[in-house]
Enzyme design. Structure first.
Site, PDB file in Angstrom:
ATOM      1  N   LYS A  44       4.860  -7.338   3.361  1.00  0.00           N
ATOM      2  CA  LYS A  44       3.857  -8.398   3.187  1.00  0.00           C
ATOM      3  C   LYS A  44       4.229  -9.314   2.022  1.00  0.00           C
ATOM      4  O   LYS A  44       4.067 -10.529   2.106  1.00  0.00           O
ATOM      5  CB  LYS A  44       2.464  -7.798   2.941  1.00  0.00           C
ATOM      6  CG  LYS A  44       1.983  -6.865   4.026  1.00  0.00           C
ATOM      7  CD  LYS A  44       0.541  -6.420   3.799  1.00  0.00           C
ATOM      8  CE  LYS A  44       0.353  -5.608   2.523  1.00  0.00           C
ATOM      9  NZ  LYS A  44       1.022  -4.287   2.575  1.00  0.00           N
TER      10      LYS A  44
ATOM     11  N   ARG B  47      -9.028  -3.832   0.467  1.00  0.00           N
ATOM     12  CA  ARG B  47      -8.480  -2.557   0.916  1.00  0.00           C
ATOM     13  C   ARG B  47      -9.551  -1.654   1.502  1.00  0.00           C
ATOM     14  O   ARG B  47      -9.249  -0.597   2.036  1.00  0.00           O
ATOM     15  CB  ARG B  47      -7.813  -1.818  -0.254  1.00  0.00           C
ATOM     16  CG  ARG B  47      -6.416  -2.289  -0.472  1.00  0.00           C
ATOM     17  CD  ARG B  47      -5.648  -1.350  -1.352  1.00  0.00           C
ATOM     18  NE  ARG B  47      -4.236  -1.734  -1.322  1.00  0.00           N
ATOM     19  CZ  ARG B  47      -3.379  -1.488  -2.282  1.00  0.00           C
ATOM     20  NH1 ARG B  47      -3.763  -0.840  -3.356  1.00  0.00           N
ATOM     21  NH2 ARG B  47      -2.139  -1.876  -2.170  1.00  0.00           N
TER      22      ARG B  47
ATOM     23  N   ARG C  88      13.863   1.591  -2.632  1.00  0.00           N
ATOM     24  CA  ARG C  88      13.607   0.396  -3.436  1.00  0.00           C
ATOM     25  C   ARG C  88      13.800   0.696  -4.928  1.00  0.00           C
ATOM     26  O   ARG C  88      13.408   1.755  -5.407  1.00  0.00           O
ATOM     27  CB  ARG C  88      12.183  -0.104  -3.182  1.00  0.00           C
ATOM     28  CG  ARG C  88      11.870  -1.411  -3.899  1.00  0.00           C
ATOM     29  CD  ARG C  88      10.668  -2.091  -3.322  1.00  0.00           C
ATOM     30  NE  ARG C  88       9.418  -1.451  -3.721  1.00  0.00           N
ATOM     31  CZ  ARG C  88       8.211  -1.938  -3.432  1.00  0.00           C
ATOM     32  NH1 ARG C  88       8.103  -3.046  -2.731  1.00  0.00           N
ATOM     33  NH2 ARG C  88       7.118  -1.320  -3.824  1.00  0.00           N
TER      34      ARG C  88
ATOM     35  N   ARG D   9      10.176   2.831  -9.301  1.00  0.00           N
ATOM     36  CA  ARG D   9       8.800   2.789  -9.785  1.00  0.00           C
ATOM     37  C   ARG D   9       8.070   4.074  -9.423  1.00  0.00           C
ATOM     38  O   ARG D   9       8.331   4.645  -8.366  1.00  0.00           O
ATOM     39  CB  ARG D   9       8.071   1.593  -9.153  1.00  0.00           C
ATOM     40  CG  ARG D   9       7.970   0.419 -10.094  1.00  0.00           C
ATOM     41  CD  ARG D   9       7.333  -0.812  -9.497  1.00  0.00           C
ATOM     42  NE  ARG D   9       6.548  -0.590  -8.285  1.00  0.00           N
ATOM     43  CZ  ARG D   9       6.183  -1.558  -7.457  1.00  0.00           C
ATOM     44  NH1 ARG D   9       6.535  -2.794  -7.715  1.00  0.00           N
ATOM     45  NH2 ARG D   9       5.471  -1.307  -6.400  1.00  0.00           N
TER      46      ARG D   9
ATOM     47  N   ARG E 242      -0.005   7.141  -0.607  1.00  0.00           N
ATOM     48  CA  ARG E 242      -0.470   5.763  -0.371  1.00  0.00           C
ATOM     49  C   ARG E 242      -0.677   5.506   1.114  1.00  0.00           C
ATOM     50  O   ARG E 242      -1.624   4.820   1.512  1.00  0.00           O
ATOM     51  CB  ARG E 242       0.532   4.760  -0.950  1.00  0.00           C
ATOM     52  CG  ARG E 242       0.491   4.683  -2.472  1.00  0.00           C
ATOM     53  CD  ARG E 242       1.770   4.134  -3.037  1.00  0.00           C
ATOM     54  NE  ARG E 242       1.951   2.706  -2.764  1.00  0.00           N
ATOM     55  CZ  ARG E 242       3.126   2.086  -2.842  1.00  0.00           C
ATOM     56  NH1 ARG E 242       4.209   2.733  -3.154  1.00  0.00           N
ATOM     57  NH2 ARG E 242       3.208   0.791  -2.614  1.00  0.00           N
TER      58      ARG E 242
END
Ligand SMILES: [Zn+2]
Length: 211
Positions: free
Chosen positions: A13, A88, A122, A155, A166
């Protein structure tokens, strides 16, 4: 145009929003960026947010709503925006309706396994925030940023266990928004798998069809 991007973490996104804002000339407002800015400033709010993000949890509604409402009131957001990471939950969506209803909601469909493969590889530069992927876009020197020489790291919320948490949270809390906006006639769904340029084409076609 006021747009909301929905989809699991790692659906691309943010990348798509960066491409779309160039065309649409509206700001991309990510709650992830709003949260990280609060953490960086080290405010009492930021410290609270930091602990929640590190464990893969979600920041409470009233706190998130306050941050977003303030941001949407800024002068650069007058002609429209792309919201990414908000709303959310249904209560967040109801709050947004009361002060800034979106024109269209774009739902990016990506399977869980694709998300895990994308996010666990990532890496981010600790100094300048540049994003890498050790599989598809590694830094030239392992662990060091091409742009500034800073440390390239994983991260906390990109650790696999945090990604799984998540995703579970997304399926439980956010997926109901798809039906919620669908019932209000403002939802388009696009396939989020593939090169960003290809997803951008699908996005343009979906918006043209929705008008
Ligand atoms: Zn850097």
């Amino acid at each position: 145009m006021k747009l909301i991007f929905l989809g699991p973490p790692g659906a691309g996104k943010g990348t798509l929003a960066d491409l779309a804002v160039e065309k649409l000339k509206i700001p991309h407002i990510s709650t992830g960026d709003l949260f990280r800015a609060a953490v960086k400033e080290g405010t009492a709010l930021g410290v609270k947010v930091q602990g929640i993000l590190a464990s893969g949890g979600l920041v409470p509604d009233e706190l998130t709503i306050a941050l977003v409402r303030e941001r949407l009131a800024a002068p650069d957001a007058r002609s429209g925006w792309i919201l990414d990471g908000f709303p959310r939950t249904i209560p967040q969506a109801e709050a947004l309706e009361s002060f800034a209803p979106a024109d269209q909601v774009v739902n990016f469909e990506v399977a869980d396994d694709v998300v895990v493969a994308r996010l666990s590889t990532r890496r981010v530069c600790r100094a300048c925030g540049k994003i890498y992927n050790i599989r598809s876009m590694p830094p030239k020197v392992a662990g060091l940023c091409d742009a500034c020489g800073g440390e390239v790291y994983t991260r906390d919320d990109d650790q696999e266990s945090a990604i799984r948490t998540r995703l579970e949270t997304y399926r439980r809390q956010t997926e109901p928004l798809i039906a919620w906006y669908g019932a209000r006639g403002r939802l388009v769904t696009i396939d989020g798998v593939g090169e960003p340029s290809l997803v951008l084409e699908r996005f343009d076609a979906a918006l043209a069809g929705a008008r």
